[in-house]
Design an enzyme around this catalytic site. Structure first.
Site, short mmCIF file in Angstrom:
data_model
loop_
_atom_site.label_atom_id
_atom_site.label_comp_id
_atom_site.label_asym_id
_atom_site.label_seq_id
_atom_site.Cartn_x
_atom_site.Cartn_y
_atom_site.Cartn_z
N SER A 31 -9.32 -0.64 -1.26
CA SER A 31 -8.94 -1.19 -2.58
C SER A 31 -8.95 -2.71 -2.60
CB SER A 31 -7.51 -0.77 -2.95
OG SER A 31 -7.44 0.59 -3.16
N HIS A 62 -12.83 0.22 -7.55
CA HIS A 62 -13.69 0.81 -6.53
C HIS A 62 -15.07 1.00 -7.15
CE1 HIS A 62 -10.57 2.66 -3.63
NE2 HIS A 62 -10.09 1.60 -4.23
N HIS A 84 -10.19 9.36 -2.60
CA HIS A 84 -8.89 9.64 -1.97
C HIS A 84 -8.49 11.09 -2.23
CE1 HIS A 84 -8.99 5.30 -2.72
NE2 HIS A 84 -8.18 5.18 -1.68
N TYR A 86 -5.69 12.07 -3.35
CA TYR A 86 -4.90 12.21 -4.58
C TYR A 86 -5.77 12.40 -5.83
CZ TYR A 86 -5.74 7.14 -4.92
OH TYR A 86 -6.33 5.90 -4.95
N GLU A 87 -7.08 12.15 -5.68
CA GLU A 87 -7.98 12.41 -6.81
C GLU A 87 -8.30 13.90 -6.92
OE1 GLU A 87 -11.28 9.37 -7.23
OE2 GLU A 87 -10.38 8.66 -5.37
N ALA A 114 -5.84 -1.01 1.79
CA ALA A 114 -4.66 -1.71 1.29
C ALA A 114 -3.47 -0.84 1.65
CB ALA A 114 -4.76 -1.89 -0.21
N MET A 212 -2.69 5.52 1.55
CA MET A 212 -3.13 6.85 1.09
C MET A 212 -4.56 7.16 1.51
SD MET A 212 -1.65 6.44 -2.77
CE MET A 212 -0.10 5.55 -3.07
N SER A 213 -5.03 6.55 2.59
CA SER A 213 -6.45 6.74 2.96
C SER A 213 -6.63 6.69 4.47
CB SER A 213 -7.28 5.64 2.28
OG SER A 213 -6.96 4.38 2.85
N ASN A 236 1.76 -5.33 -0.24
CA ASN A 236 3.10 -5.35 -0.82
C ASN A 236 4.07 -4.86 0.23
OD1 ASN A 236 1.52 -2.70 -1.57
ND2 ASN A 236 3.68 -2.12 -1.44
N HIS A 248 -0.10 -1.12 -8.95
CA HIS A 248 -1.48 -1.24 -8.47
C HIS A 248 -1.99 -2.67 -8.70
CE1 HIS A 248 -5.37 0.11 -7.15
NE2 HIS A 248 -5.95 -0.17 -8.30
#
Ligand code: HPA
Length: 279
Positions: A31, A62, A84, A86-87, A114, A212-213, A236, A248
């Protein structure tokens, strides 16, 4: 049903036919970090939509294309954007493109992301070399029948992020004066950011960064015998550390802010890999 092995070979053959590549290094850009692909020399690009079997990414920021070219004296192939879990994709689908990069010839993958910082001492913008990971995703890319042509049934994960490559990266960063931390990445399913209670749990597990990746791709790289360098951009502080809400926008803002440093780090890693005869 086509075997995974044949799908990987089919995808690789289609890419080779269109881009004519034999990359030594594969780059998976996370990201806000995809701009590096635009710096490849003699670049040729291919949208994921044009590659049979490639999953498409929908996340804003992306791009979803493969860029082949040269950088630091070696031939690279970069994924500008990734999908990802979550998609709605399985871990195997998320990791499929990494398999294709390896099938194309990439023996080393540089996988970036990220991530939220769990280590309270780390400010947003910190770059972290991944020493090891904890997989808390609810799916595994190797679940199901194993095809021995791709790799073994029970891959060892002791050297998922090989020490010699981590040493090389740390030396490369030091020689250029680029601050680089090292730590453990924990993969969470998302798409919510963690709760403050989850962040405390993850800190207790010994993790330094959460995202998340990355983990599905690292697992298939290990399965196929490729070597991985993992780099997290701490965009963050994880939830509950400052009390501020996460967004985001903050993630992409920080990634943009450290872009130049991040790209210098990738440059020096590639140059050092070449100098040491590793790429
Ligand atoms: N948590 C999970 N994934 C992330 C974060 C986070 O705080 N920041 C960027 N990706």
């Amino acid at each position: 049903m086509t075997a995974l092995y044949d799908e990987v070979q089919g995808s690789a053959a289609a890419i080779k036919a269109k881009l004519g590549v034999a990359p030594k290094v594969g780059l998976i850009l996370g990201s806000g970090l995809g701009g590096y692909a635009d710096k490849l020399g003699d670049a040729r690009a291919l949208d994921y939509a044009e590659i049979p079997g490639f999953p498409r990414s929908h996340v804003v920021g992306h791009k979803g294309r493969l860029v082949a070219g040269t950088r630091g004296g070696t031939s690279c192939i970069a994924m500008q954007g990734r999908v990802h879990m979550y998609e709605g994709h399985s871990a195997a689908t998320v990791a499929f493109p990494a398999r294709v990069l390896i099938a194309l010839g990439a023996k080393t993958l540089i996988i970036t992301n990220a991530a939220g910082g769990l280590n309270p001492a780390w400010q947003p913008g910190t770059l972290m070399l991944i020493r090891d990971h904890i997989d808390l995703l609810r799916d595994h890319p190797l679940r199901g029948p194993n095809d021995d042509r791709l790799g073994p049934r029970f891959p060892d994960m002791t050297h998922a992020y090989p020490r010699e490559l981590r040493t090389l990266v740390k030396e490369a960063a030091r020689s250029k004066g680029i601050p680089l931390e090292e730590g453990v990445y924990v993969a969470m399913p998302g798409p919510t950011y963690e709760t403050p209670a989850e962040v405390k749990m993850l800190q207790g597990l010994g993790a330094d960064a959460t995202g998340m990746s990355t983990v599905p791709e690292v697992i298939v790289a290990r399965h196929m015998g490729a070597r991985v360098i993992g780099i997290s951009c701490i965009t963050n502080q994880a939830a509950g550390i400052t009390g501020e809400e996460l967004s985001h926008a903050e993630v992409t803002e920080t990634a943009n802010r450290v872009r130049t440093t991040f790209e210098s780090l990738l440059d020096t890693i590639l140059e050092t890999l070449v100098t040491k005869g590793e790429a």
